[in-house]
Design an enzyme around this catalytic site. Sequence first.
Site, PDB file in Angstrom:
ATOM      1  N   HIS A 140      27.926  -6.486 -24.187  1.00  0.00           N
ATOM      2  CA  HIS A 140      26.900  -6.466 -23.141  1.00  0.00           C
ATOM      3  C   HIS A 140      25.632  -7.153 -23.663  1.00  0.00           C
ATOM      4  O   HIS A 140      25.309  -8.266 -23.262  1.00  0.00           O
ATOM      5  CB  HIS A 140      26.655  -5.010 -22.732  1.00  0.00           C
ATOM      6  CG  HIS A 140      25.765  -4.813 -21.548  1.00  0.00           C
ATOM      7  ND1 HIS A 140      25.285  -5.844 -20.782  1.00  0.00           N
ATOM      8  CD2 HIS A 140      25.276  -3.676 -20.983  1.00  0.00           C
ATOM      9  CE1 HIS A 140      24.538  -5.351 -19.805  1.00  0.00           C
ATOM     10  NE2 HIS A 140      24.510  -4.042 -19.904  1.00  0.00           N
ATOM     11  N   HIS A 177      31.567 -16.009 -17.247  1.00  0.00           N
ATOM     12  CA  HIS A 177      30.919 -14.766 -16.817  1.00  0.00           C
ATOM     13  C   HIS A 177      31.866 -14.019 -15.900  1.00  0.00           C
ATOM     14  O   HIS A 177      32.601 -14.646 -15.143  1.00  0.00           O
ATOM     15  CB  HIS A 177      29.604 -15.088 -16.083  1.00  0.00           C
ATOM     16  CG  HIS A 177      28.692 -13.920 -15.962  1.00  0.00           C
ATOM     17  ND1 HIS A 177      28.822 -12.984 -14.975  1.00  0.00           N
ATOM     18  CD2 HIS A 177      27.634 -13.528 -16.730  1.00  0.00           C
ATOM     19  CE1 HIS A 177      27.888 -12.065 -15.128  1.00  0.00           C
ATOM     20  NE2 HIS A 177      27.159 -12.364 -16.192  1.00  0.00           N
ATOM     21  N   ASP A 225      23.026 -16.257 -21.727  1.00  0.00           N
ATOM     22  CA  ASP A 225      22.967 -16.043 -23.174  1.00  0.00           C
ATOM     23  C   ASP A 225      23.132 -17.321 -23.977  1.00  0.00           C
ATOM     24  O   ASP A 225      22.890 -17.328 -25.182  1.00  0.00           O
ATOM     25  CB  ASP A 225      24.050 -15.043 -23.594  1.00  0.00           C
ATOM     26  CG  ASP A 225      23.762 -13.684 -23.015  1.00  0.00           C
ATOM     27  OD1 ASP A 225      22.632 -13.222 -23.188  1.00  0.00           O
ATOM     28  OD2 ASP A 225      24.661 -13.088 -22.402  1.00  0.00           O
TER      29      ASP A 225
HETATM   30  C1  LIG Z   1      32.105 -13.240 -20.024  1.00  0.00           C
HETATM   31  C2  LIG Z   1      33.634 -13.121 -20.128  1.00  0.00           C
HETATM   32  C3  LIG Z   1      33.954 -11.825 -20.911  1.00  0.00           C
HETATM   33  C4  LIG Z   1      34.212 -13.053 -18.716  1.00  0.00           C
HETATM   34  O1  LIG Z   1      35.556 -12.841 -18.827  1.00  0.00           O
HETATM   35  P1  LIG Z   1      36.554 -12.719 -17.589  1.00  0.00           P
HETATM   36  O2  LIG Z   1      35.883 -12.944 -16.307  1.00  0.00           O
HETATM   37  O3  LIG Z   1      37.260 -11.427 -17.768  1.00  0.00           O
HETATM   38  O4  LIG Z   1      37.482 -13.953 -17.788  1.00  0.00           O
HETATM   39  P2  LIG Z   1      38.830 -14.002 -18.609  1.00  0.00           P
HETATM   40  O5  LIG Z   1      38.649 -13.397 -19.958  1.00  0.00           O
HETATM   41  O6  LIG Z   1      39.901 -13.432 -17.736  1.00  0.00           O
HETATM   42  O7  LIG Z   1      39.058 -15.575 -18.782  1.00  0.00           O
HETATM   43  C5  LIG Z   1      39.660 -16.429 -17.798  1.00  0.00           C
HETATM   44  C6  LIG Z   1      40.210 -17.675 -18.500  1.00  0.00           C
HETATM   45  O8  LIG Z   1      39.128 -18.426 -19.051  1.00  0.00           O
HETATM   46  C7  LIG Z   1      39.210 -18.472 -20.470  1.00  0.00           C
HETATM   47  N1  LIG Z   1      37.857 -18.191 -20.985  1.00  0.00           N
HETATM   48  C8  LIG Z   1      36.945 -17.316 -20.459  1.00  0.00           C
HETATM   49  N2  LIG Z   1      35.798 -17.383 -21.142  1.00  0.00           N
HETATM   50  C9  LIG Z   1      36.003 -18.328 -22.102  1.00  0.00           C
HETATM   51  C10 LIG Z   1      35.167 -18.844 -23.104  1.00  0.00           C
HETATM   52  N3  LIG Z   1      33.920 -18.408 -23.253  1.00  0.00           N
HETATM   53  N4  LIG Z   1      35.655 -19.779 -23.917  1.00  0.00           N
HETATM   54  C11 LIG Z   1      36.920 -20.242 -23.757  1.00  0.00           C
HETATM   55  N5  LIG Z   1      37.766 -19.795 -22.815  1.00  0.00           N
HETATM   56  C12 LIG Z   1      37.306 -18.842 -22.011  1.00  0.00           C
HETATM   57  C13 LIG Z   1      40.162 -17.363 -20.870  1.00  0.00           C
HETATM   58  O9  LIG Z   1      40.819 -17.642 -22.093  1.00  0.00           O
HETATM   59  C14 LIG Z   1      41.113 -17.365 -19.690  1.00  0.00           C
HETATM   60  O10 LIG Z   1      41.977 -18.457 -19.850  1.00  0.00           O
HETATM   61  P3  LIG Z   1      43.537 -18.315 -19.408  1.00  0.00           P
HETATM   62  O11 LIG Z   1      43.471 -18.121 -17.918  1.00  0.00           O
HETATM   63  O12 LIG Z   1      44.169 -19.592 -19.852  1.00  0.00           O
HETATM   64  O13 LIG Z   1      44.057 -17.107 -20.121  1.00  0.00           O
HETATM   65  C15 LIG Z   1      34.225 -14.354 -20.851  1.00  0.00           C
HETATM   66  O14 LIG Z   1      33.958 -15.520 -20.122  1.00  0.00           O
HETATM   67  C16 LIG Z   1      33.729 -14.485 -22.286  1.00  0.00           C
HETATM   68  O15 LIG Z   1      34.289 -13.867 -23.191  1.00  0.00           O
HETATM   69  N6  LIG Z   1      32.648 -15.303 -22.525  1.00  0.00           N
HETATM   70  C17 LIG Z   1      32.091 -15.467 -23.826  1.00  0.00           C
HETATM   71  C18 LIG Z   1      31.172 -14.307 -24.153  1.00  0.00           C
HETATM   72  C19 LIG Z   1      29.894 -14.344 -23.349  1.00  0.00           C
HETATM   73  O16 LIG Z   1      29.221 -15.361 -23.252  1.00  0.00           O
HETATM   74  N7  LIG Z   1      29.519 -13.187 -22.785  1.00  0.00           N
HETATM   75  C20 LIG Z   1      28.247 -13.040 -22.083  1.00  0.00           C
HETATM   76  C21 LIG Z   1      28.421 -12.710 -20.648  1.00  0.00           C
HETATM   77  S1  LIG Z   1      26.822 -12.624 -19.906  1.00  0.00           S
END
Ligand SMILES: CC(C)(COP(=O)(O)OP(=O)(O)OC[C@H]1O[C@@H](n2cnc3c(N)ncnc32)[C@H](O)[C@@H]1OP(=O)(O)O)[C@@H](O)C(=O)NCCC(=O)NCCS
Length: 422
Positions: A263, A302, A358
């Site tokens: 978070h 996100h 971020d």
């Molecule tokens: C924010 C986050 C947790 C959202 O996750 P989510 O909506 O649950 O999305 P998913 O984890 O299901 O990802 C969907 C797809 O995109 C890919 N993906 C998502 N975020 C990614 C990233 N930052 N880098 C590379 N690939 C990513 C996943 O591997 C997945 O690919 P696939 O369909 O081939 O398996 C995720 O984008 C992430 O981990 N980002 C990096 C951390 C971050 O910046 N967090 C701050 C949020 S404010």
Amino acid sequence: MPESITITDNRNGQTVEIPIENGGVAASAWSKLLPGIWFYDPGFTSTAACESGVTFLDGEAGILRYRGYPIEELAERSSYLEVAYLLLKGELPTPAQFEEWRREITHHTFIHENLRKRFLEGFHYDAHPMGMLVSAVAALSTFYPEAKNIFDPESREKQIIRLIAKMPTLAAAAHRFYVGMPFVYPDNSLGFAANFLSMMWKIAEPRFDANPALAHALDVLFILHADHEQNCSTTAMRVVGSSHADPYSACAAACSALYGPRHGGANEAVIRMLTDIGSIDHVDDFVAAVKRGEGRLQGFGHRVYKNYDPRARIINRTADEVFEVTGKNPLLDIALKLEERALSDEYFTSRRLYPNVDFYSGLIYQAIGFPIDMFPALFAIPRTSGWLAHWVELLDQESKIARPRQLYAGEAERHYTPIGDR
Ligand SMILES: CC(C)(COP(=O)(O)OP(=O)(O)OC[C@H]1O[C@@H](n2cnc3c(N)ncnc32)[C@H](O)[C@@H]1OP(=O)(O)O)[C@@H](O)C(=O)NCCC(=O)NCCS
């Protein structure tokens, strides 16, 4: 025609019409029509846990509004204290209301000497500032026992003002202790962000005047972080608030949620990632590794924004203003190259992965001079007004304690055997 969904129960052939209200299904209607059938929804991704009028967010369209006002307009024209008022009261203040609000917040920035001397200074010498902040916020409830009168409007207002006012003082105090520097008292002649910078960095000078561009940039970052509807920490605030705990205890729970790396820790992860990449020459290799599934591009993607995070756009401009004063953060070139590469790569565009708030906020904090360990505290300071706005809304509209169901996956009944027989 009212909208509805028709469901056929294949166990008995019966058909029920489930009404759709505001694009969803109300659990009360559902449970009457289909008693015993419930949803398994860990992470609440398909569950609206409340009705809220604080923040509107459309992740598909990249829209964020506080009480109806676009975040872009607020970041450009408002101040954090005005935004805090807006979130809590629902309307922008008149000049007289704002003056009274500013005066009240400014006059509650001091903390009880015992909180500092006996409590904060009792921590281990290298205590993490966020751990100290979480505990100090909870400890405030013991200094203001009347805070438990949550339905007394006067007491409620007092605690709200105290919390917003004291968060910067507590966060800066935690930092000073962590680095072995003496505590700096608030300077009530300074604005909200400038006062925080003074408490962070004042040494022997009679008055610490932060660079106005940096104080303004921090104020903009405070606006961008003030609320984000039902995120993890706000949900924690609401869940604890629903038990009618006092606002300090509920806020400490929200702070704890924010402490988690998923978070409040993403901007820290961005800095670590950029530091590990080390040079723009390594960007292509890094992107290729991410595409092979070896790690993630931190600060991209996100849960709700499937378009450019509107806060990330504003932050880009703020970064430029900060770097003009501080000099460019050496990690910026790597970040820019990474963004350029990712936005022109089908892997990221097809998954709708764009920079989130971020991606750049950590670079700005670092350029202003904040150590990485302070990043979550910098988030908690402004988010306090959002937490409190949701807490007030909750108390005014609901009387149910949060109590989700569970899907029991443990043992069936079995019988106790004495220890010697096992
Ligand atoms: C924010 C986050 C947790 C959202 O996750 P989510 O909506 O649950 O999305 P998913 O984890 O299901 O990802 C969907 C797809 O995109 C890919 N993906 C998502 N975020 C990614 C990233 N930052 N880098 C590379 N690939 C990513 C996943 O591997 C997945 O690919 P696939 O369909 O081939 O398996 C995720 O984008 C992430 O981990 N980002 C990096 C951390 C971050 O910046 N967090 C701050 C949020 S404010």
